[in-house]
Design a protein around this motif. Sequence first.
Motif, PDB file in Angstrom:
ATOM      1  N   PHE A   1       0.691  -1.300   0.061  1.00 30.32           N
ATOM      2  CA  PHE A   1      -0.086  -0.056  -0.076  1.00 30.32           C
ATOM      3  C   PHE A   1       0.804   1.192  -0.001  1.00 30.32           C
ATOM      4  CE2 PHE A   1      -2.067   3.572   2.035  1.00 30.32           C
ATOM      5  CZ  PHE A   1      -3.454   3.449   1.711  1.00 30.32           C
ATOM      6  N   ASP A   2       1.772   1.246   0.827  1.00 31.48           N
ATOM      7  CA  ASP A   2       2.641   2.429   0.922  1.00 31.48           C
ATOM      8  C   ASP A   2       3.547   2.755  -0.435  1.00 31.48           C
ATOM      9  OD1 ASP A   2       2.095   2.987   3.701  1.00 31.48           O
ATOM     10  OD2 ASP A   2       3.429   1.599   4.357  1.00 31.48           O
ATOM     11  N   ILE A   3       3.935   1.637  -0.794  1.00 31.70           N
ATOM     12  CA  ILE A   3       4.700   1.692  -2.111  1.00 31.70           C
ATOM     13  C   ILE A   3       4.120   2.022  -3.002  1.00 31.70           C
ATOM     14  CG2 ILE A   3       5.987   0.215  -3.992  1.00 31.70           C
ATOM     15  CD1 ILE A   3       6.650  -1.835  -1.342  1.00 31.70           C
ATOM     16  N   LEU A   4       2.820   1.822  -3.246  1.00 28.53           N
ATOM     17  CA  LEU A   4       1.927   2.374  -4.464  1.00 28.53           C
ATOM     18  C   LEU A   4       1.709   3.682  -4.400  1.00 28.53           C
ATOM     19  CD1 LEU A   4      -0.484  -0.862  -5.274  1.00 28.53           C
ATOM     20  CD2 LEU A   4       1.489   0.165  -6.729  1.00 28.53           C
ATOM     21  N   SER A   5       1.348   3.979  -3.183  1.00 24.86           N
ATOM     22  CA  SER A   5       0.967   5.431  -2.700  1.00 24.86           C
ATOM     23  C   SER A   5       2.033   6.454  -2.782  1.00 24.86           C
ATOM     24  CB  SER A   5       0.037   5.691  -1.523  1.00 24.86           C
ATOM     25  OG  SER A   5       0.779   5.219  -0.500  1.00 24.86           O
ATOM     26  N   ARG A   6       3.042   6.047  -2.467  1.00 24.56           N
ATOM     27  CA  ARG A   6       4.355   6.547  -2.522  1.00 24.56           C
ATOM     28  C   ARG A   6       4.561   7.155  -3.921  1.00 24.56           C
ATOM     29  NH1 ARG A   6       9.322   5.670   1.485  1.00 24.56           N
ATOM     30  NH2 ARG A   6       7.754   5.598   2.656  1.00 24.56           N
ATOM     31  N   HIS A   7       4.216   6.283  -4.771  1.00 27.11           N
ATOM     32  CA  HIS A   7       4.614   6.586  -6.195  1.00 27.11           C
ATOM     33  C   HIS A   7       3.248   7.127  -7.186  1.00 27.11           C
ATOM     34  CE1 HIS A   7       8.193   3.978  -5.178  1.00 27.11           C
ATOM     35  NE2 HIS A   7       8.823   4.900  -6.307  1.00 27.11           N
ATOM     36  N   LYS A   8       2.365   7.286  -6.248  1.00 26.05           N
ATOM     37  CA  LYS A   8       1.165   7.746  -6.812  1.00 26.05           C
ATOM     38  C   LYS A   8       0.541   6.877  -8.005  1.00 26.05           C
ATOM     39  CE  LYS A   8       2.305  12.655  -6.899  1.00 26.05           C
ATOM     40  NZ  LYS A   8       3.657  12.577  -5.903  1.00 26.05           N
ATOM     41  N   LEU A   9       0.394   5.783  -7.355  1.00 25.41           N
ATOM     42  CA  LEU A   9      -0.271   4.542  -8.367  1.00 25.41           C
ATOM     43  C   LEU A   9      -1.492   4.172  -7.585  1.00 25.41           C
ATOM     44  CD1 LEU A   9       2.743   2.385  -9.435  1.00 25.41           C
ATOM     45  CD2 LEU A   9       1.556   4.205 -10.618  1.00 25.41           C
ATOM     46  N   LYS A  10      -2.417   3.945  -8.182  1.00 23.02           N
ATOM     47  CA  LYS A  10      -3.581   3.488  -7.308  1.00 23.02           C
ATOM     48  C   LYS A  10      -3.438   2.092  -7.153  1.00 23.02           C
ATOM     49  CE  LYS A  10      -6.885   6.176  -9.593  1.00 23.02           C
ATOM     50  NZ  LYS A  10      -8.274   6.369 -10.810  1.00 23.02           N
ATOM     51  N   ARG A  11      -3.982   1.845  -5.822  1.00 22.21           N
ATOM     52  CA  ARG A  11      -3.878   0.706  -4.938  1.00 22.21           C
ATOM     53  C   ARG A  11      -4.722  -0.385  -5.599  1.00 22.21           C
ATOM     54  NH1 ARG A  11      -6.876  -0.510  -0.493  1.00 22.21           N
ATOM     55  NH2 ARG A  11      -6.212  -2.206   0.906  1.00 22.21           N
ATOM     56  N   THR A  12      -4.509  -1.126  -6.387  1.00 15.85           N
ATOM     57  CA  THR A  12      -5.277  -2.397  -6.924  1.00 15.85           C
ATOM     58  C   THR A  12      -4.711  -3.585  -6.550  1.00 15.85           C
ATOM     59  OG1 THR A  12      -3.855  -2.618  -9.012  1.00 15.85           O
ATOM     60  CG2 THR A  12      -5.474  -0.894  -9.105  1.00 15.85           C
ATOM     61  N   ALA A  13      -5.702  -4.507  -6.693  1.00 14.37           N
ATOM     62  CA  ALA A  13      -5.428  -5.908  -5.998  1.00 14.37           C
ATOM     63  C   ALA A  13      -4.187  -6.527  -6.932  1.00 14.37           C
ATOM     64  CB  ALA A  13      -6.529  -6.855  -6.263  1.00 14.37           C
ATOM     65  N   CYS A  14      -4.306  -6.154  -8.290  1.00 16.80           N
ATOM     66  CA  CYS A  14      -3.099  -6.778  -8.874  1.00 16.80           C
ATOM     67  C   CYS A  14      -2.016  -6.516  -8.539  1.00 16.80           C
ATOM     68  CB  CYS A  14      -3.499  -6.723 -10.346  1.00 16.80           C
ATOM     69  SG  CYS A  14      -2.467  -7.506 -11.696  1.00 16.80           S
ATOM     70  N   ARG A  15      -1.696  -4.910  -8.554  1.00 17.86           N
ATOM     71  CA  ARG A  15      -0.381  -4.563  -8.185  1.00 17.86           C
ATOM     72  C   ARG A  15       0.095  -4.956  -6.682  1.00 17.86           C
ATOM     73  NH1 ARG A  15      -2.109   1.466 -10.614  1.00 17.86           N
ATOM     74  NH2 ARG A  15      -1.553   0.895 -12.970  1.00 17.86           N
ATOM     75  N   GLU A  16      -0.809  -5.048  -5.764  1.00 17.12           N
ATOM     76  CA  GLU A  16      -0.410  -5.007  -4.606  1.00 17.12           C
ATOM     77  C   GLU A  16      -0.153  -6.697  -4.587  1.00 17.12           C
ATOM     78  OE1 GLU A  16      -2.400  -3.694  -0.615  1.00 17.12           O
ATOM     79  OE2 GLU A  16      -3.984  -3.324  -2.066  1.00 17.12           O
ATOM     80  N   GLY A  17      -0.868  -7.400  -5.059  1.00 14.90           N
ATOM     81  CA  GLY A  17      -0.499  -8.843  -5.155  1.00 14.90           C
ATOM     82  C   GLY A  17       0.982  -9.125  -5.731  1.00 14.90           C
ATOM     83  N   ILE A  18       1.250  -8.435  -6.482  1.00 15.77           N
ATOM     84  CA  ILE A  18       2.561  -8.728  -7.150  1.00 15.77           C
ATOM     85  C   ILE A  18       3.683  -8.254  -6.403  1.00 15.77           C
ATOM     86  CG2 ILE A  18       3.972  -7.761  -9.190  1.00 15.77           C
ATOM     87  CD1 ILE A  18       1.513  -7.644 -11.028  1.00 15.77           C
ATOM     88  N   ILE A  19       3.240  -7.040  -5.790  1.00 20.13           N
ATOM     89  CA  ILE A  19       4.329  -6.614  -4.840  1.00 20.13           C
ATOM     90  C   ILE A  19       4.649  -7.536  -3.824  1.00 20.13           C
ATOM     91  CG2 ILE A  19       5.050  -4.740  -3.423  1.00 20.13           C
ATOM     92  CD1 ILE A  19       3.666  -2.651  -5.396  1.00 20.13           C
ATOM     93  N   ASN A  20       3.518  -7.818  -3.134  1.00 21.63           N
ATOM     94  CA  ASN A  20       3.326  -8.924  -1.913  1.00 21.63           C
ATOM     95  C   ASN A  20       4.130 -10.201  -2.278  1.00 21.63           C
ATOM     96  OD1 ASN A  20       2.502  -6.885   0.129  1.00 21.63           O
ATOM     97  ND2 ASN A  20       0.183  -7.471  -0.652  1.00 21.63           N
ATOM     98  N   THR A  21       3.907 -10.670  -3.439  1.00 24.21           N
ATOM     99  CA  THR A  21       4.491 -11.939  -3.660  1.00 24.21           C
ATOM    100  C   THR A  21       5.851 -11.810  -3.718  1.00 24.21           C
ATOM    101  OG1 THR A  21       2.624 -12.527  -4.969  1.00 24.21           O
ATOM    102  CG2 THR A  21       4.358 -13.820  -5.449  1.00 24.21           C
ATOM    103  N   LEU A  22       6.375 -10.810  -4.314  1.00 22.33           N
ATOM    104  CA  LEU A  22       7.906 -10.559  -4.567  1.00 22.33           C
ATOM    105  C   LEU A  22       8.531 -10.237  -3.180  1.00 22.33           C
ATOM    106  CD1 LEU A  22       7.948  -8.773  -7.994  1.00 22.33           C
ATOM    107  CD2 LEU A  22       8.533 -11.019  -7.389  1.00 22.33           C
ATOM    108  N   ILE A  23       7.501  -9.655  -2.301  1.00 21.82           N
ATOM    109  CA  ILE A  23       8.363  -9.218  -1.136  1.00 21.82           C
ATOM    110  C   ILE A  23       8.484 -10.639  -0.294  1.00 21.82           C
ATOM    111  CG2 ILE A  23       7.849  -8.305   1.361  1.00 21.82           C
ATOM    112  CD1 ILE A  23       6.718  -5.748   0.014  1.00 21.82           C
TER     113      ILE A  23
END
Lengths: 138, 138
Positions: free
Chosen positions: A4-26
Amino acid sequence: MSAFDILSRHKLKRTACREGIINTLIDASIALSEDEIKSKLAAHFDRTTLYRSFKTLEEKRIIHKVVVDNLMIKYALGDALSKKAEHPHFYCKRCEMVQCLDSTDIEVPRLPHGYAFSEAELIIKGVCVNCKSTHYNE
Amino acid sequence: MSAFDILSRHKLKRTACREGIINTLIDASIALSEDEIKSKLAAHFDRTTLYRSFKTLEEKRIIHKVVVDNLMIKYALGDALSKKAEHPHFYCKRCEMVQCLDSTDIEVPRLPHGYAFSEAELIIKGVCVNCKSTHYNE
DNA sequence: GTTCTTGCAAAATATTTGCAAGACG
DNA sequence: CGTCTTGCAAATATTTTGCAAGAAC
């Protein structure tokens, strides 16, 4: 830092797909392919959406792409997230695992006279410790 | 060594397509893409034939492939032909030229404990001397 | 003459684009 | 609610495969 923080910090909308990708990689300590990521996501996403998500996240340097021999594409977290900007990658020829060697630098060779350096990509191929200990004969 | 010699030495049939590819790469001092090679060949060859020829020549290490970012594929002469087996490649971000830096070695970083090294691939990106002297603003 | 290579067609795969519906902020 | 993102369909592009005809040796 959460997805969530990562996306908002880059002014990207927080969508399930993006969050899922980032969390999976984390969660993963290694680089993952599109299929590997897809299979770990809770919901199903269209391939087009995945392509576009990877592209967006890559542009913001939240993830980075590793290409092995034009055959295999894997993704890992990018230098917008505390990762070293340039680092070598390791590719295991047995299990196809790809890993960031992010505690190491890339040694840039001397270039021909008049050439300017800007970036470097280094892929080391070999056998990882897990595969080595299983003593395959190849 | 002529294309004829190279092919017979590797027990490959001497066909116009293979000879043309090898001669084109001998003439060029840089790596060339499929399209660039195709346009320099005297006769027209089907794309399938080119794919198969590249594959065969690569297997015999008469040529080698350079992949830049999964986008651009170029070919250059291989280590079956006196070229150093492993060498870095230079990619010019302005003119997209790819060149073998075959008088240089690749410095392999220390790997995690228990990992075995087998090969390395290094691509340096930057601006070549020709492009640099034209003072583009990018 | 036997084997390998080519070109064509077609299949399989990968990637990009347009657009309407829906979600985000 | 305005803007960005998604999913679907379709257009492109890329790569692989089968097979009959032709070339190499």
